[in-house]
Scaffold this motif. Structure first.
Motif, PDB file in Angstrom:
ATOM      1  N   MET A   1     -11.024  15.978 -16.596  1.00  0.00           N
ATOM      2  CA  MET A   1     -11.189  14.428 -16.120  1.00  0.00           C
ATOM      3  C   MET A   1     -11.516  14.475 -14.728  1.00  0.00           C
ATOM      4  O   MET A   1     -10.549  14.947 -14.082  1.00  0.00           O
ATOM      5  N   SER A   2     -12.551  13.947 -14.285  1.00  0.00           N
ATOM      6  CA  SER A   2     -12.832  13.884 -12.745  1.00  0.00           C
ATOM      7  C   SER A   2     -11.974  12.826 -12.261  1.00  0.00           C
ATOM      8  O   SER A   2     -11.839  11.604 -12.956  1.00  0.00           O
ATOM      9  N   ASP A   3     -11.602  12.901 -10.997  1.00  0.00           N
ATOM     10  CA  ASP A   3     -10.824  12.058 -10.203  1.00  0.00           C
ATOM     11  C   ASP A   3     -11.635  10.912  -9.542  1.00  0.00           C
ATOM     12  O   ASP A   3     -11.722  10.894  -8.215  1.00  0.00           O
ATOM     13  N   TYR A   4     -11.810   9.830 -10.273  1.00  0.00           N
ATOM     14  CA  TYR A   4     -12.653   8.742  -9.539  1.00  0.00           C
ATOM     15  C   TYR A   4     -11.790   7.787  -9.028  1.00  0.00           C
ATOM     16  O   TYR A   4     -10.500   7.665  -9.590  1.00  0.00           O
ATOM     17  N   PHE A   5     -11.993   7.069  -8.170  1.00  0.00           N
ATOM     18  CA  PHE A   5     -11.100   6.076  -7.438  1.00  0.00           C
ATOM     19  C   PHE A   5     -11.797   4.882  -6.882  1.00  0.00           C
ATOM     20  O   PHE A   5     -12.696   5.010  -6.350  1.00  0.00           O
ATOM     21  N   PHE A   6     -11.114   3.769  -7.555  1.00  0.00           N
ATOM     22  CA  PHE A   6     -11.764   2.510  -6.982  1.00  0.00           C
ATOM     23  C   PHE A   6     -10.662   1.860  -6.172  1.00  0.00           C
ATOM     24  O   PHE A   6      -9.427   1.958  -6.681  1.00  0.00           O
ATOM     25  N   SER A   7     -10.852   1.054  -5.181  1.00  0.00           N
ATOM     26  CA  SER A   7     -10.008   0.205  -4.497  1.00  0.00           C
ATOM     27  C   SER A   7     -10.571  -1.260  -4.095  1.00  0.00           C
ATOM     28  O   SER A   7     -11.869  -1.310  -4.112  1.00  0.00           O
ATOM     29  N   GLY A   8      -9.789  -1.882  -3.722  1.00  0.00           N
ATOM     30  CA  GLY A   8     -10.082  -3.348  -3.138  1.00  0.00           C
ATOM     31  C   GLY A   8      -8.975  -4.190  -2.931  1.00  0.00           C
ATOM     32  O   GLY A   8      -7.865  -3.493  -2.937  1.00  0.00           O
ATOM     33  N   GLU A   9      -9.021  -5.298  -2.678  1.00  0.00           N
ATOM     34  CA  GLU A   9      -8.029  -6.124  -2.295  1.00  0.00           C
ATOM     35  C   GLU A   9      -7.625  -7.437  -3.102  1.00  0.00           C
ATOM     36  O   GLU A   9      -8.736  -8.191  -3.816  1.00  0.00           O
ATOM     37  N   SER A  10      -6.743  -7.688  -3.490  1.00  0.00           N
ATOM     38  CA  SER A  10      -6.701  -9.161  -4.444  1.00  0.00           C
ATOM     39  C   SER A  10      -6.721 -10.432  -3.396  1.00  0.00           C
ATOM     40  O   SER A  10      -6.673 -10.074  -2.250  1.00  0.00           O
ATOM     41  N   LYS A  11      -6.589 -11.454  -4.177  1.00  0.00           N
ATOM     42  CA  LYS A  11      -6.721 -12.816  -3.218  1.00  0.00           C
ATOM     43  C   LYS A  11      -5.393 -12.761  -2.451  1.00  0.00           C
ATOM     44  O   LYS A  11      -5.588 -13.404  -1.270  1.00  0.00           O
ATOM     45  N   THR A  12      -4.402 -12.259  -2.820  1.00  0.00           N
ATOM     46  CA  THR A  12      -3.013 -12.309  -1.872  1.00  0.00           C
ATOM     47  C   THR A  12      -2.946 -11.559  -0.678  1.00  0.00           C
ATOM     48  O   THR A  12      -2.080 -11.245  -0.075  1.00  0.00           O
ATOM     49  N   GLY A  13      -4.103 -10.486  -0.649  1.00  0.00           N
ATOM     50  CA  GLY A  13      -4.134  -9.358   0.326  1.00  0.00           C
ATOM     51  C   GLY A  13      -3.373  -8.091  -0.008  1.00  0.00           C
ATOM     52  O   GLY A  13      -3.368  -7.114   0.689  1.00  0.00           O
ATOM     53  N   GLU A  14      -3.128  -7.824  -1.267  1.00  0.00           N
ATOM     54  CA  GLU A  14      -2.641  -6.591  -1.783  1.00  0.00           C
ATOM     55  C   GLU A  14      -3.672  -5.583  -2.231  1.00  0.00           C
ATOM     56  O   GLU A  14      -4.562  -6.245  -2.674  1.00  0.00           O
ATOM     57  N   LYS A  15      -3.466  -4.440  -1.777  1.00  0.00           N
ATOM     58  CA  LYS A  15      -4.462  -3.380  -2.129  1.00  0.00           C
ATOM     59  C   LYS A  15      -4.365  -3.306  -3.686  1.00  0.00           C
ATOM     60  O   LYS A  15      -3.507  -3.043  -4.313  1.00  0.00           O
ATOM     61  N   LEU A  16      -5.609  -3.227  -4.320  1.00  0.00           N
ATOM     62  CA  LEU A  16      -5.749  -2.907  -5.866  1.00  0.00           C
ATOM     63  C   LEU A  16      -6.378  -1.489  -5.896  1.00  0.00           C
ATOM     64  O   LEU A  16      -7.234  -1.191  -5.277  1.00  0.00           O
ATOM     65  N   PHE A  17      -5.874  -0.821  -6.945  1.00  0.00           N
ATOM     66  CA  PHE A  17      -6.555   0.482  -6.908  1.00  0.00           C
ATOM     67  C   PHE A  17      -6.624   0.723  -8.605  1.00  0.00           C
ATOM     68  O   PHE A  17      -5.658   0.391  -9.120  1.00  0.00           O
ATOM     69  N   ILE A  18      -7.490   1.635  -8.872  1.00  0.00           N
ATOM     70  CA  ILE A  18      -7.743   2.249 -10.232  1.00  0.00           C
ATOM     71  C   ILE A  18      -7.968   3.672 -10.072  1.00  0.00           C
ATOM     72  O   ILE A  18      -9.022   4.120  -9.498  1.00  0.00           O
ATOM     73  N   ALA A  19      -6.993   4.545 -10.355  1.00  0.00           N
ATOM     74  CA  ALA A  19      -6.840   5.761  -9.827  1.00  0.00           C
ATOM     75  C   ALA A  19      -6.064   6.584 -10.565  1.00  0.00           C
ATOM     76  O   ALA A  19      -5.079   5.815 -11.313  1.00  0.00           O
ATOM     77  N   PRO A  20      -5.879   8.056 -10.930  1.00  0.00           N
ATOM     78  CA  PRO A  20      -4.833   8.722 -11.225  1.00  0.00           C
ATOM     79  C   PRO A  20      -3.659   8.399 -10.180  1.00  0.00           C
ATOM     80  O   PRO A  20      -3.702   8.165  -9.075  1.00  0.00           O
ATOM     81  N   ILE A  21      -2.594   8.472 -10.844  1.00  0.00           N
ATOM     82  CA  ILE A  21      -1.283   8.505  -9.849  1.00  0.00           C
ATOM     83  C   ILE A  21      -0.885   9.857  -9.451  1.00  0.00           C
ATOM     84  O   ILE A  21      -1.070  10.984 -10.335  1.00  0.00           O
ATOM     85  N   THR A  22      -0.042   9.839  -8.448  1.00  0.00           N
ATOM     86  CA  THR A  22       0.556  11.076  -7.755  1.00  0.00           C
ATOM     87  C   THR A  22       1.655  11.419  -8.683  1.00  0.00           C
ATOM     88  O   THR A  22       2.336  10.539  -9.301  1.00  0.00           O
ATOM     89  N   SER A  23       2.142  12.737  -8.464  1.00  0.00           N
ATOM     90  CA  SER A  23       3.492  13.216  -8.975  1.00  0.00           C
ATOM     91  C   SER A  23       4.668  12.330  -8.402  1.00  0.00           C
ATOM     92  O   SER A  23       5.546  12.045  -9.107  1.00  0.00           O
ATOM     93  N   ASP A  24       4.611  11.881  -7.306  1.00  0.00           N
ATOM     94  CA  ASP A  24       5.476  11.132  -6.540  1.00  0.00           C
ATOM     95  C   ASP A  24       5.646   9.720  -7.241  1.00  0.00           C
ATOM     96  O   ASP A  24       6.669   9.042  -7.484  1.00  0.00           O
ATOM     97  N   VAL A  25       4.636   9.110  -7.419  1.00  0.00           N
ATOM     98  CA  VAL A  25       4.757   7.756  -8.081  1.00  0.00           C
ATOM     99  C   VAL A  25       5.004   7.927  -9.504  1.00  0.00           C
ATOM    100  O   VAL A  25       5.910   7.109 -10.124  1.00  0.00           O
ATOM    101  N   ALA A  26       4.550   8.778 -10.180  1.00  0.00           N
ATOM    102  CA  ALA A  26       5.105   8.977 -11.491  1.00  0.00           C
ATOM    103  C   ALA A  26       6.468   9.119 -11.542  1.00  0.00           C
ATOM    104  O   ALA A  26       7.137   8.772 -12.343  1.00  0.00           O
ATOM    105  N   ALA A  27       7.181  10.010 -10.911  1.00  0.00           N
ATOM    106  CA  ALA A  27       8.596  10.435 -10.728  1.00  0.00           C
ATOM    107  C   ALA A  27       9.222   8.802 -10.373  1.00  0.00           C
ATOM    108  O   ALA A  27      10.549   8.544 -10.833  1.00  0.00           O
TER     109      ALA A  27
END
Length: 75
Positions: A1-27
């Protein structure tokens, strides 16, 4: 699977992502290695560590990642 990455900002200013997660995030979220493969929708509050994310959903496929990214207006 290729690692595509999408990002943007929510209406509240938080960053949104669609991407694979890192091992740190998984842990940090107690996600097994076998379950950490694929695309996730997650948000990252401003000024937080990279592992400090809120996972909103695991997407079932690459096509779902592209479609959700389009619907949310992420690039």
């Amino acid at each position: 699977m290729s690692d595509y990455f999408f990002s943007g900002e929510s209406k509240t200013g938080e960053k949104l992502f669609i991407a694979p997660i890192t091992s740190d995030v998984a842990a940090a979220h107690n996600i097994a290695d076998s379950e950490s493969i694929g695309y996730f929708l997650y948000q990252k509050p401003a000024g937080t560590h990279n592992a400090d994310v809120c996972i909103l959903a695991k997407l079932p496929s690459e096509d779902a990642a592209f479609e959700l990214g389009r619907l949310l207006g992420l690039s």
